[in-house]
Enzyme design. Structure first.
Site, PDB file in Angstrom:
ATOM      1  N   ASN A 158       0.798  -1.229   0.000  1.00  0.00           N
ATOM      2  CA  ASN A 158       0.000   0.000   0.000  1.00  0.00           C
ATOM      3  C   ASN A 158       0.830   1.279   0.000  1.00  0.00           C
ATOM      4  O   ASN A 158       0.396   2.309  -0.498  1.00  0.00           O
ATOM      5  CB  ASN A 158      -1.003   0.001   1.156  1.00  0.00           C
ATOM      6  CG  ASN A 158      -0.362  -0.195   2.511  1.00  0.00           C
ATOM      7  OD1 ASN A 158       0.759  -0.682   2.631  1.00  0.00           O
ATOM      8  ND2 ASN A 158      -1.070   0.185   3.551  1.00  0.00           N
ATOM      9  N   LYS A 181      12.268  -7.779   1.087  1.00  0.00           N
ATOM     10  CA  LYS A 181      11.314  -8.480   0.239  1.00  0.00           C
ATOM     11  C   LYS A 181      10.099  -7.583   0.058  1.00  0.00           C
ATOM     12  O   LYS A 181       9.242  -7.478   0.934  1.00  0.00           O
ATOM     13  CB  LYS A 181      10.911  -9.809   0.899  1.00  0.00           C
ATOM     14  CG  LYS A 181      10.371 -10.879  -0.069  1.00  0.00           C
ATOM     15  CD  LYS A 181       9.065 -10.538  -0.735  1.00  0.00           C
ATOM     16  CE  LYS A 181       7.900 -10.555   0.234  1.00  0.00           C
ATOM     17  NZ  LYS A 181       6.599 -10.267  -0.476  1.00  0.00           N
ATOM     18  N   PRO A 182       9.978  -6.883  -1.093  1.00  0.00           N
ATOM     19  CA  PRO A 182       8.794  -6.045  -1.328  1.00  0.00           C
ATOM     20  C   PRO A 182       7.586  -6.901  -1.686  1.00  0.00           C
ATOM     21  O   PRO A 182       7.725  -8.058  -2.099  1.00  0.00           O
ATOM     22  CB  PRO A 182       9.219  -5.166  -2.506  1.00  0.00           C
ATOM     23  CG  PRO A 182      10.207  -6.007  -3.252  1.00  0.00           C
ATOM     24  CD  PRO A 182      10.926  -6.836  -2.223  1.00  0.00           C
ATOM     25  N   GLY A 235       2.409  -5.404   7.725  1.00  0.00           N
ATOM     26  CA  GLY A 235       1.393  -6.158   6.995  1.00  0.00           C
ATOM     27  C   GLY A 235       0.310  -6.656   7.933  1.00  0.00           C
ATOM     28  O   GLY A 235       0.039  -6.067   8.976  1.00  0.00           O
ATOM     29  N   SER A 236      -0.283  -7.779   7.585  1.00  0.00           N
ATOM     30  CA  SER A 236      -1.423  -8.292   8.335  1.00  0.00           C
ATOM     31  C   SER A 236      -0.991  -8.907   9.657  1.00  0.00           C
ATOM     32  O   SER A 236       0.123  -9.416   9.805  1.00  0.00           O
ATOM     33  CB  SER A 236      -2.165  -9.344   7.505  1.00  0.00           C
ATOM     34  OG  SER A 236      -1.416 -10.542   7.434  1.00  0.00           O
ATOM     35  N   GLU A 257       4.607  -3.938  12.512  1.00  0.00           N
ATOM     36  CA  GLU A 257       3.541  -2.943  12.342  1.00  0.00           C
ATOM     37  C   GLU A 257       2.435  -3.656  11.606  1.00  0.00           C
ATOM     38  O   GLU A 257       2.530  -3.892  10.409  1.00  0.00           O
ATOM     39  CB  GLU A 257       4.057  -1.723  11.582  1.00  0.00           C
ATOM     40  CG  GLU A 257       3.098  -0.531  11.648  1.00  0.00           C
ATOM     41  CD  GLU A 257       2.080  -0.518  10.530  1.00  0.00           C
ATOM     42  OE1 GLU A 257       0.912  -0.921  10.791  1.00  0.00           O
ATOM     43  OE2 GLU A 257       2.428  -0.116   9.424  1.00  0.00           O
ATOM     44  N   CYS A 291      -3.192   1.145   7.187  1.00  0.00           N
ATOM     45  CA  CYS A 291      -3.445   0.609   8.531  1.00  0.00           C
ATOM     46  C   CYS A 291      -3.893   1.700   9.495  1.00  0.00           C
ATOM     47  O   CYS A 291      -4.534   1.421  10.496  1.00  0.00           O
ATOM     48  CB  CYS A 291      -2.193  -0.080   9.068  1.00  0.00           C
ATOM     49  SG  CYS A 291      -1.777  -1.593   8.176  1.00  0.00           S
ATOM     50  N   GLU A 388     -10.824  -4.800   9.450  1.00  0.00           N
ATOM     51  CA  GLU A 388     -10.179  -3.695   8.745  1.00  0.00           C
ATOM     52  C   GLU A 388     -10.745  -3.608   7.331  1.00  0.00           C
ATOM     53  O   GLU A 388     -10.658  -4.564   6.559  1.00  0.00           O
ATOM     54  CB  GLU A 388      -8.665  -3.933   8.711  1.00  0.00           C
ATOM     55  CG  GLU A 388      -7.855  -2.728   8.330  1.00  0.00           C
ATOM     56  CD  GLU A 388      -6.368  -2.929   8.571  1.00  0.00           C
ATOM     57  OE1 GLU A 388      -5.656  -1.913   8.649  1.00  0.00           O
ATOM     58  OE2 GLU A 388      -5.921  -4.080   8.681  1.00  0.00           O
TER      59      GLU A 388
END
Length: 487
Positions: A158, A181-182, A235-236, A257, A291, A388
């Site tokens: 995002n 790692k994108p 991420g999640s 995060e 987020c 979310e």
């Protein structure tokens, strides 16, 4: 130069030890334009063996990089900041293509993301320990700060630039090497950033970029290697829990995060003009795919009708379209799965009794578009208040007392960001102390700032990025005891 021109074909591979290369088996994966579902380009699809090669390079470079003068690390970050600032238009265009956000918003991300390089350029030369006399006298106590060592960074789709610079900046400043790692949906911006950092003078092996569709295999393999000393993931919450468990065997330092479920509280005394302005910021940044996005609008019953009407008017005036088109306010969601998820949450809320003031139905035609939507009369127990949303949907639930508002706000496993609008100073202090969130925005819809500690509590993770606190995530403390003889 714009868009894909920023990233030549030879730089759409793996970046290991300062060189561009293909995956050993030649595999590549497609990067999709979310505005129409077409293929933008392909990039190298690494296996776990190439990921290990990236870690090999980081380990090999660690000792020399850790001994580099702080001023040298600082100057590299400052040059990177300058280069990013100069090429803001190109990076914004590339981000808009692969992620979908409007170019104007992508430029805002470049400004925000580059600031982490400038901030940590300034912090690199201010890493320090302490010297003190032991309380009982005699010996001296010395503490020394040292880089943690090789790191693994897993970044989300995002914010393809800022979520990388927020980790890379302090790591460079502290003297750590890294493997990044994108996200498979948006690898291009990170590859372009690697080229920029090399141009800024970052030595080979300090930064290694591994693009892959096997994110789980990469993290499992690298986290099992005791040479890796630090993991940072954005991420999640579900994936974060897996990575924390994987870190346990070798006791890696971890910062996470993770997901959010931000409440946006509007009290009866709020300045409604300011509250609606703040709501637009907190909800519509990145099309709601953040987020920190306001997920639940908790509004006092006395002002709920007026607030909802004003917000619906503003949301309904936003223009939906391809991010690169002139005048577009809201781009597509990232993929079909995201579109289906948002659509289902809205459908379920309507089934629970919510009313639609604007939007409420997926856009027909190509691309993953969902219109800005405002729902009112949303029951507190509705699923849309528990999950979310990650889309441009604002569900409004009412409250009547401060105690009810705080209870509703805290009734979530998440604790990342929260927002509140009130003109009462006593209430402001009570909210700051009672809201169980790592970040509280009072009379503002924007909390992110490179100079501030970003992070959450509970299922939103732990550790902080940004601010003075952010660099501590990449430093170890050694205590040295120095007895001093008494004459």
């Amino acid at each position: 130069m714009s868009g894909l021109d920023l990233l030549p074909a030879e730089q759409r591979g793996l970046f290991i030890n300062g060189s561009w290369r293909e995956a050993d088996d030649g595999r590549r994966f497609e990067v999709i334009d979310p505005a129409d579902g077409s293929v933008l380009t392909t990039v190298a699809d690494a296996s776990t063996s190439e990921a290990v090669e990236g870690l090999d390079a980081a380990v090999e470079a660690q000792e020399a990089w850790a001994s580099t003068a702080p001023r040298e690390r600082s100057e590299i970050l400052r040059r990177a900041f300058d280069l990013l600032t100069e090429r803001a238009d190109e990076f914004a265009s590339l981000m808009s293509l692969e992620m979908g956000k409007p170019v104007a918003e992508a430029k805002g991300e470049v400004t925000y993301g580059s600031e982490f390089f400038r901030w940590y350029a300034e912090e690199a030369v201010r890493i320090h320990g302490r010297w003190m006399q032991a309380p009982a006298g005699g010996s001296r106590l010395l503490t020394v700060k040292k880089p943690v060592g090789p790191c693994l960074f897993v970044t989300p789709w995002n914010f393809p630039l800022a979520m990388g610079t927020r980790k890379i900046g302090p790591a460079i400043a502290a003297g750590c090497t890294m493997v990044v790692k994108p996200a498979a949906q948006t690898p291009l911006t990170m590859l372009a950033l690697a080229a920029l950092l090399a141009e800024a003078g970052l030595p080979p092996g300090v930064l290694n970029i591994i693009t892959t569709t096997d994110a789980a295999g990469l993290s499992e393999t690298l986290q099992a290697d005791d040479r890796l000393r630090k993991v940072s993931f954005t991420g999640s919450t579900g994936v974060g829990r897996v990575m924390v468990r994987q870190s346990a065997d070798v006791l890696q330092r971890v910062s996470m995060e993770l997901g959010g479920n931000a409440p946006f509280l509007v009290f009866g005394d709020a300045d409604l003009d300011a509250a609606v302005d703040g709501a637009m910021l907190a909800k519509m940044r990145n099309m709601g795919e953040a987020c920190t996005s306001a997920n639940r609008f908790l509004v006092h019953a006395d002002v709920a009708e007026e607030f909802g009407a004003r917000l619906a008017e503003r949301m309904g005036a936003l223009r939906l379209g391809r991010g690169q088109d002139e005048g577009v306010d809201v781009g597509p969601l990232i993929d079909e799965k995201a579109l289906e998820s948002v659509s289902q949450l809205v459908t379920d809320a309507i089934h629970d009794g919510a009313r639609v003031l604007v939007g409420g139905r997926a856009h027909e035609g190509p691309g993953y578009f969902y219109p800005p939507t405002v729902l009112v009369d949303v029951p507190a127990e509705s699923t849309i208040n528990a999950e979310e949303i990650f889309g441009p949907v604002a569900p409004i639930t009412t409250f009547t007392t401060d105690q009810e508002a705080v209870a509703l706000a805290n009734s979530t496993e998440y604790g990342l960001a929260s927002y509140a609008y009130t003109r009462d100073l006593d209430r402001t202090i009570r909210l700051a102390e009672s809201l169980d969130f790592g970040m509280v925005g009072i009379n503002t819809g924007l909390v992110s700032n490179a100079a501030a500690p970003f992070g959450g509590m509970k299922a939103s993770g732990f550790g902080r990025e940004g601010g003075f606190e952010g660099i501590e995530e990449y430093l170890e403390t050694t205590y040295v005891a120095l007895p001093v003889s008494q004459d």
